[in-house]
Structure formats: structure tokens, C-alpha cells
Scaffold this motif. Structure first.
Motif, PDB file in Angstrom:
ATOM      1  N   GLY A 142     -28.701  17.287   1.917  1.00  0.00           N
ATOM      2  CA  GLY A 142     -28.863  16.082   2.950  1.00  0.00           C
ATOM      3  C   GLY A 142     -27.894  15.118   2.576  1.00  0.00           C
ATOM      4  O   GLY A 142     -28.047  14.111   3.332  1.00  0.00           O
TER       5      GLY A 142
ATOM      6  N   SER B 203     -37.116  12.289  12.422  1.00  0.00           N
ATOM      7  CA  SER B 203     -36.643  11.979  13.790  1.00  0.00           C
ATOM      8  C   SER B 203     -36.197  13.134  14.682  1.00  0.00           C
ATOM      9  O   SER B 203     -36.363  13.283  15.822  1.00  0.00           O
ATOM     10  CB  SER B 203     -35.426  11.135  14.047  1.00  0.00           C
ATOM     11  OG  SER B 203     -34.370  11.519  13.349  1.00  0.00           O
TER      12      SER B 203
ATOM     13  N   MET C  99     -26.825  20.204   8.748  1.00  0.00           N
ATOM     14  CA  MET C  99     -27.153  19.543   7.624  1.00  0.00           C
ATOM     15  C   MET C  99     -26.294  19.632   6.324  1.00  0.00           C
ATOM     16  O   MET C  99     -25.852  20.806   6.086  1.00  0.00           O
ATOM     17  CB  MET C  99     -28.488  20.176   7.001  1.00  0.00           C
ATOM     18  CG  MET C  99     -29.077  19.616   5.930  1.00  0.00           C
ATOM     19  SD  MET C  99     -30.940  19.891   5.566  1.00  0.00           S
ATOM     20  CE  MET C  99     -30.759  21.714   5.357  1.00  0.00           C
TER      21      MET C  99
ATOM     22  N   ALA D  70     -33.379  14.585  14.162  1.00  0.00           N
ATOM     23  CA  ALA D  70     -31.761  14.500  14.759  1.00  0.00           C
ATOM     24  C   ALA D  70     -31.098  15.498  14.613  1.00  0.00           C
ATOM     25  O   ALA D  70     -31.231  16.392  13.489  1.00  0.00           O
ATOM     26  CB  ALA D  70     -31.174  13.223  13.835  1.00  0.00           C
ATOM     27  N   ALA D  71     -29.897  15.875  15.338  1.00  0.00           N
ATOM     28  CA  ALA D  71     -29.042  16.814  15.032  1.00  0.00           C
ATOM     29  C   ALA D  71     -29.970  18.424  15.234  1.00  0.00           C
ATOM     30  O   ALA D  71     -29.416  19.359  14.622  1.00  0.00           O
ATOM     31  CB  ALA D  71     -28.355  16.803  14.062  1.00  0.00           C
TER      32      ALA D  71
ATOM     33  N   CYS E  45     -33.557  12.369   3.182  1.00  0.00           N
ATOM     34  CA  CYS E  45     -33.913  13.623   4.474  1.00  0.00           C
ATOM     35  C   CYS E  45     -34.486  12.964   5.381  1.00  0.00           C
ATOM     36  O   CYS E  45     -34.384  13.589   6.573  1.00  0.00           O
ATOM     37  CB  CYS E  45     -34.804  14.608   3.726  1.00  0.00           C
ATOM     38  SG  CYS E  45     -34.457  15.089   1.946  1.00  0.00           S
TER      39      CYS E  45
ATOM     40  N   ALA F  82     -32.903  19.102  13.600  1.00  0.00           N
ATOM     41  CA  ALA F  82     -33.472  19.280  12.248  1.00  0.00           C
ATOM     42  C   ALA F  82     -34.833  19.504  12.435  1.00  0.00           C
ATOM     43  O   ALA F  82     -35.698  18.858  13.491  1.00  0.00           O
ATOM     44  CB  ALA F  82     -33.213  18.029  11.340  1.00  0.00           C
TER      45      ALA F  82
ATOM     46  N   CYS G  60     -32.956  12.502   9.206  1.00  0.00           N
ATOM     47  CA  CYS G  60     -32.826  13.654  10.353  1.00  0.00           C
ATOM     48  C   CYS G  60     -34.124  14.250  10.462  1.00  0.00           C
ATOM     49  O   CYS G  60     -34.596  14.641  11.582  1.00  0.00           O
ATOM     50  CB  CYS G  60     -31.847  14.655   9.744  1.00  0.00           C
ATOM     51  SG  CYS G  60     -30.283  14.173   9.382  1.00  0.00           S
ATOM     52  N   HIS G  61     -34.990  14.401   9.358  1.00  0.00           N
ATOM     53  CA  HIS G  61     -36.244  15.265   9.357  1.00  0.00           C
ATOM     54  C   HIS G  61     -37.315  14.533   9.843  1.00  0.00           C
ATOM     55  O   HIS G  61     -38.336  15.376  10.230  1.00  0.00           O
ATOM     56  CB  HIS G  61     -36.648  16.050   7.984  1.00  0.00           C
ATOM     57  CG  HIS G  61     -35.698  17.167   7.796  1.00  0.00           C
ATOM     58  ND1 HIS G  61     -36.023  18.447   8.294  1.00  0.00           N
ATOM     59  CD2 HIS G  61     -34.309  17.108   7.050  1.00  0.00           C
ATOM     60  CE1 HIS G  61     -34.896  19.201   8.111  1.00  0.00           C
ATOM     61  NE2 HIS G  61     -33.752  18.525   7.271  1.00  0.00           N
TER      62      HIS G  61
ATOM     63  N   LYS H  58     -38.490  18.973  12.389  1.00  0.00           N
ATOM     64  CA  LYS H  58     -39.273  17.619  12.148  1.00  0.00           C
ATOM     65  C   LYS H  58     -40.183  18.082  10.996  1.00  0.00           C
ATOM     66  O   LYS H  58     -41.037  19.003  10.847  1.00  0.00           O
ATOM     67  CB  LYS H  58     -40.102  17.247  13.147  1.00  0.00           C
ATOM     68  CG  LYS H  58     -39.074  16.378  14.060  1.00  0.00           C
ATOM     69  CD  LYS H  58     -40.198  15.461  14.923  1.00  0.00           C
ATOM     70  CE  LYS H  58     -39.553  14.937  16.192  1.00  0.00           C
ATOM     71  NZ  LYS H  58     -40.359  14.048  16.869  1.00  0.00           N
TER      72      LYS H  58
END
Ligand code: HEC
Length: 178
Positions: free
Chosen positions: A156, A116, A152, A118-119, A110, A121, A113-114, A123
Motif C-alpha cells: 500500500g 473509497s 496498488m 479509489a483506482a 490501506c 480498489a 484506497c480500500h 472496497k
């Protein structure tokens, strides 16, 4: 007259001539070598001199840049890799306590993305991003994490995760945002 001349130069026979030529060559060379040794401190007859120790002599006699050294460092590399691999295995074995396992799953499946964001997501630990989602209820969050939501992928992207593990990580993420 000619007899006197020969005697005064000391050269009477061909043998004498040869020995004088040899001496004239050897003598200066010997002096130069001795001076060079003296200047470079190369002559030492002291038995306690460290440069005369067995190790020092072995070292001096060793071939330059031997292959033995290269293969030794390769072996060290291989051993290090093995040790690290073992340590990682041991670590994941130790990480059987639930809290540790959750963090391992979060980090491996996870965090990309979570951590950073990213997309888009939410944080980890970002209260504002999580507040409206938490309001929608745990079941909604579990469902999104297990089946995927927009950018997502389901779980993940790690389909090997059990639903229980994914839910545990969602709980962890929610707990970090409170
Ligand atoms: C490829 C990137 C990516 C990975 C990997 C990823 N997520 Fe997400 N996650 C997102 C994005 C993007 C969102 C926001 C989706 C939206 O609401 O638009 C999100 C949202 C969520 C939400 C909130 C869902 C909701 O309904 O609001 C939860 C819970 C969640 N992720 C859990 C996880 C867990 C648990 C993992 C690991 C097993 C994981 N995510 C892995 C990108 C990812």
C-alpha cells in the motif's frame, strides 16, 4: 443710590464677584453630574452591591484586551495539542492487541484506497468485489498486497510494514467480505 443698588445685587467686592461666578459654574455642573449618576444607577453605597465587590472592581480596573489573555489562550492551545499528542501515543500503545493493530495498519496504510474504492480498489466489506479475489486464494492476495498489483503499490506504499502485518490486514479485509 448707587450704594443701594450694589447691596441689593449682593455683589460688593471683586472677591464676591469671583465666588458668585465660581458658584454659578460649579452648582449646575454638580446637579447635572448627580442627575446623570442617578439616572445611570451609578451611585450605590450598598456594601452588598455586587458591582462593589472586589472582583467587580478589579475587573473594571483591568486594561482592555490585555496581552495576558492572549498568551493564556496560546498556552491553553499548546496544552491541548500536547494532551492530544499524548492521547494518540497512548492509543497506539494500547493498540497492541492484534485486532486493534490490524485496524490501525488498515486505517493508516490501506483505507485511502480500500474504503473509497479509489483506482478500482475492492472496497472493504464489498462482497461482490472480493468474492473472485478470495477464490484466487490467500497466497495470491498476500502476494498482491506485499508486492503490489497494478494501481496498488507494494504494501500500500508503506514499505515500513512487515509482511506479517500486511498479511494480517489482508486476512482482516477478507474476513470483512465474507
Ligand atoms: C494506492 C491505493 C491502494 C492502497 C494504499 C492499497 N491498495 Fe490494495 N488495491 C488497490 C487496487 C487498485 C487494487 C485492485 C488491483 C487490481 O486487481 O487491479 C487493490 C487490491 C488489493 C487486494 C486484492 C489483490 C488481488 O490479488 O486481487 C488486496 C488483498 C489488497 N489490495 C490489500 C491491500 C492492503 C493490505 C493494503 C494496505 C497495506 C492496501 N491494499 C493498500 C489499491 C490500493
Amino acid at each position: 443710590m448707587s450704594d443701594t443698588e450694589e447691596n441689593s445685587s449682593g455683589i460688593g467686592t471683586p472677591a464676591q464677584l469671583i465666588s458668585i461666578i465660581v458658584a454659578a459654574f460649579v452648582f449646575p455642573v454638580t446637579i447635572v453630574v448627580l442627575l446623570a449618576q442617578l439616572a445611570s444607577g451609578g451611585i450605590s453605597l450598598d456594601k452588598d452591591d455586587p458591582s462593589l465587590s472586589a472582583e467587580a472592581i478589579t475587573k473594571r480596573l483591568k486594561p482592555v484586551g490585555s496581552l495576558v489573555l492572549a498568551s493564556a489562550s496560546q498556552q491553553a492551545d499548546a496544552k491541548l495539542k500536547k494532551d492530544v499528542g499524548q492521547a494518540v501515543t497512548e492509543l497506539s500503545d494500547i493498540a497492541t492487541s492484534d485486532a486493534d493493530k490490524v485496524k490501525v495498519v488498515y486505517t493508516t496504510s490501506c483505507a485511502a484506497c480500500h474504503t473509497s474504492g479509489a483506482a478500482g480498489a475492492p472496497k472493504l466489506g464489498d462482497k461482490n468485489a472480493w468474492a473472485p479475489r478470495i477464490k484466487s486464494g490467500n497466497d495470491t492476495l498476500y502476494n498482491s498486497a506485499i508486492n503490489g498489483k497494478k494501481a496498488m503499490p507494494a504494501k500500500g506504499g508503506n514499505v515500513n510494514l512487515s509482511d506479517v502485518d500486511v498479511k494480517a490486514v489482508v486476512d482482516y479485509m477478507v474476513s470483512q467480505a465474507k
